[in-house]
Scaffold this active site. Sequence first.
Site, short mmCIF file in Angstrom:
data_model
loop_
_atom_site.label_atom_id
_atom_site.label_comp_id
_atom_site.label_asym_id
_atom_site.label_seq_id
_atom_site.Cartn_x
_atom_site.Cartn_y
_atom_site.Cartn_z
N GLU A 1 -5.40 -40.62 33.77
CA GLU A 1 -5.96 -41.35 34.90
C GLU A 1 -4.94 -41.69 35.99
O GLU A 1 -5.30 -41.86 37.16
CB GLU A 1 -6.62 -42.64 34.38
CG GLU A 1 -7.47 -43.38 35.36
CD GLU A 1 -8.14 -44.58 34.72
OE1 GLU A 1 -8.38 -45.57 35.44
OE2 GLU A 1 -8.42 -44.54 33.51
N SER A 2 -3.68 -41.79 35.62
CA SER A 2 -2.66 -42.15 36.60
C SER A 2 -2.35 -41.01 37.56
O SER A 2 -1.58 -41.21 38.51
CB SER A 2 -1.38 -42.57 35.87
OG SER A 2 -1.00 -41.58 34.92
#
Length: 267
Positions: free
Chosen positions: A53-54
């Site tokens: 997700e980063s």
Amino acid sequence: MSDPGFTPDEMMTIAAARALKNDNVCFVGIGAPSAACNVARLTHAPDLTLIYESGTIGTAPDVLPLSIGDGELCDTAVTTVSVPEMFRYWLQGGRITVGFLSAAQLDRFGNINTTVIGDYNSPKTRLPGGGGAPEIASSCGEVFITMKQSLRGMVEKIDFFTSFGHGDGGDAREKLGIITKGPTLLVTDLAVWKPDPQTKEFTVVSLHRGVTRDQVQATCGWQAAFADTLEETPPPTERELTTLRDLKARTEAAHRGENAAARPRGA
């Protein structure tokens, strides 16, 4: 039951890992999903593309990350993009084939709660929240879920609707204009479940070695459905177990602060 040579958690992780294909592009959740995805990458699916997700794309961590902000992910990624680009271009653009999630609460149709236990305004427990999971659940080509079975986790009705699975079943996703498949697999520490083609209710298709139907039902908050032909999940191979255990050992060493240079790389 005699000791089968592996733990229920190991069986769960390895069974989940087997579901991934070499050409998948996979959006990975932290925790059990991350372990399963990396075991797959280190065994039968070396070309598996892992996205966190980063914004890390094509990451190949040597140890399991503590969070999406763990430097291990960026250090081993092919590239890192901004979070808005990750969601708008990669995820919502339909470029990710599999989303791998876990849940605090799950219902029979694969709807997930990771927000609160109890009433939202006065919860018994406030959980980490959805993060990117709601978008993963609706935008990935399909969703795999992995979690330990318990009456607290697998419930008749979730306390909060964080991530949409199959709603109330049937064609609920299509009615909302969601064109992706949604949850197609649930792997627990006791069994493998798949949604019924018509009702979309999760159905047990495989029991792990030594597990009975009664054990599954005793840890499931709804009336569990079982396939007409119920299989036994193949036990972990020596390579799968060694890969998972080595990965866990490296992770524990790293999180104790041991020198990375002293750790063996790879599995």
